[in-house]
Design a protein around this motif. Structure first.
Motif, short mmCIF file in Angstrom:
data_model
loop_
_atom_site.label_atom_id
_atom_site.label_comp_id
_atom_site.label_asym_id
_atom_site.label_seq_id
_atom_site.Cartn_x
_atom_site.Cartn_y
_atom_site.Cartn_z
N VAL A 32 0.84 -1.21 0.00
CA VAL A 32 0.00 0.00 0.00
C VAL A 32 0.87 1.25 0.00
O VAL A 32 0.65 2.17 -0.80
CB VAL A 32 -0.96 -0.01 1.21
N VAL A 33 1.88 1.29 0.85
CA VAL A 33 2.76 2.46 0.96
C VAL A 33 3.50 2.70 -0.36
O VAL A 33 3.59 3.84 -0.82
CB VAL A 33 3.74 2.26 2.13
N GLU A 34 4.00 1.65 -0.98
CA GLU A 34 4.69 1.80 -2.26
C GLU A 34 3.77 2.38 -3.33
O GLU A 34 4.18 3.25 -4.10
CB GLU A 34 5.24 0.45 -2.73
N ARG A 35 2.54 1.90 -3.39
CA ARG A 35 1.60 2.40 -4.40
C ARG A 35 1.21 3.84 -4.16
O ARG A 35 1.09 4.62 -5.10
CB ARG A 35 0.36 1.50 -4.45
N LEU A 36 0.99 4.20 -2.89
CA LEU A 36 0.64 5.60 -2.60
C LEU A 36 1.76 6.54 -3.01
O LEU A 36 1.51 7.61 -3.58
CB LEU A 36 0.33 5.77 -1.11
N ALA A 37 3.00 6.16 -2.73
CA ALA A 37 4.14 7.01 -3.09
C ALA A 37 4.36 7.04 -4.59
O ALA A 37 4.56 8.11 -5.18
CB ALA A 37 5.39 6.51 -2.37
N ALA A 38 4.29 5.89 -5.24
CA ALA A 38 4.60 5.82 -6.68
C ALA A 38 3.50 6.38 -7.56
O ALA A 38 3.78 7.09 -8.53
CB ALA A 38 4.87 4.36 -7.07
N HIS A 39 2.26 6.10 -7.26
CA HIS A 39 1.16 6.50 -8.14
C HIS A 39 0.55 7.87 -7.80
O HIS A 39 -0.01 8.54 -8.67
CB HIS A 39 0.04 5.46 -8.13
N TYR A 40 0.64 8.28 -6.54
CA TYR A 40 -0.03 9.52 -6.13
C TYR A 40 0.90 10.52 -5.47
O TYR A 40 0.46 11.58 -5.06
CB TYR A 40 -1.19 9.19 -5.18
N ASP A 41 2.18 10.18 -5.33
CA ASP A 41 3.15 11.06 -4.70
C ASP A 41 2.74 11.42 -3.26
O ASP A 41 2.99 12.51 -2.78
CB ASP A 41 3.36 12.32 -5.55
N GLU A 42 2.06 10.50 -2.58
CA GLU A 42 1.58 10.76 -1.23
C GLU A 42 2.62 10.37 -0.20
O GLU A 42 3.39 9.42 -0.38
CB GLU A 42 0.26 10.01 -0.96
N GLN A 43 2.65 11.13 0.88
CA GLN A 43 3.55 10.91 2.01
C GLN A 43 2.72 10.98 3.30
O GLN A 43 1.64 11.56 3.31
CB GLN A 43 4.63 12.01 2.04
N PRO A 44 3.22 10.43 4.42
CA PRO A 44 2.48 10.50 5.68
C PRO A 44 2.24 11.95 6.11
O PRO A 44 3.14 12.78 6.05
CB PRO A 44 3.39 9.79 6.68
N THR A 45 1.01 12.24 6.51
CA THR A 45 0.64 13.58 6.95
C THR A 45 0.25 13.60 8.43
O THR A 45 0.57 14.53 9.15
CB THR A 45 -0.54 14.11 6.12
N ALA A 46 -0.47 12.56 8.87
CA ALA A 46 -0.91 12.48 10.26
C ALA A 46 -1.14 11.02 10.61
O ALA A 46 -1.36 10.18 9.73
CB ALA A 46 -2.20 13.28 10.44
N ALA A 47 -1.09 10.73 11.91
CA ALA A 47 -1.31 9.35 12.34
C ALA A 47 -1.77 9.33 13.79
O ALA A 47 -1.53 10.28 14.55
CB ALA A 47 -0.03 8.53 12.19
N GLY A 48 -2.42 8.25 14.17
CA GLY A 48 -2.85 8.04 15.54
C GLY A 48 -3.14 6.58 15.78
O GLY A 48 -3.34 5.81 14.83
#
Length: 104
Positions: A32-48
Motif C-alpha cells: 500500500v505504501v509503495e503504491r501511494l508514493a509511486a502513483h499519487y506522490d503521497e507521504q504521511p501527513t498524520a497518524a494516531g
C-alpha cells in the motif's frame, strides 16, 4: 408495492456488489505504501493509534501537495493495511489556525 420491491432489490444488489470492492482495498502495508508514493506522490501527513478492548490499529492520513490527493488507511498489528477513504483537493490546516467559512 412494485416500486418498493425494486428499491429493496437494487439496494441489496449494491451491498453485494460493494462488498468485494471493500475487501480488495486491503493489502500488506509495504504494498500500500509503495503504491501511494509511486502513483499519487503521497507521504504521511498524520497518524494516531486506535485502541479497543481487544485490538489496536494505526490510523494514518497520507497526502500529496503536488497531486492534491489523500488516503486514510488503517494498519492492523499483523501488517494488513486497509484503505478507509481517499479523495482529491486535500488542503492542510495548521494546528490552531481558524477554520474558514461562513457562520450557519
Amino acid at each position: 408495492m412494485i416500486r418498493q420491491l425494486t428499491a429493496v432489490w437494487a439496494a441489496s444488489g449494491a451491498i453485494v456488489i460493494g462488498a468485494p470492492a471493500i475487501a480488495a482495498q486491503c493489502a500488506d502495508r509495504e504494498t500500500v505504501v509503495e503504491r501511494l508514493a509511486a502513483h499519487y506522490d503521497e507521504q504521511p501527513t498524520a497518524a494516531g493509534l486506535q485502541t479497543d478492548d481487544d485490538t489496536q490499529a494505526l490510523v494514518e492520513i497520507w497526502s500529496s501537495q503536488n497531486t492534491g490527493t489523500f488516503t486514510v488507511m488503517m494498519t492492523m498489528p499483523d501488517g494488513m493495511t486497509c484503505i478507509v477513504a481517499s479523495g482529491t483537493d486535500w488542503h492542510q490546516k495548521e494546528p490552531g489556525a481558524p477554520v474558514l467559512g461562513s457562520a450557519s
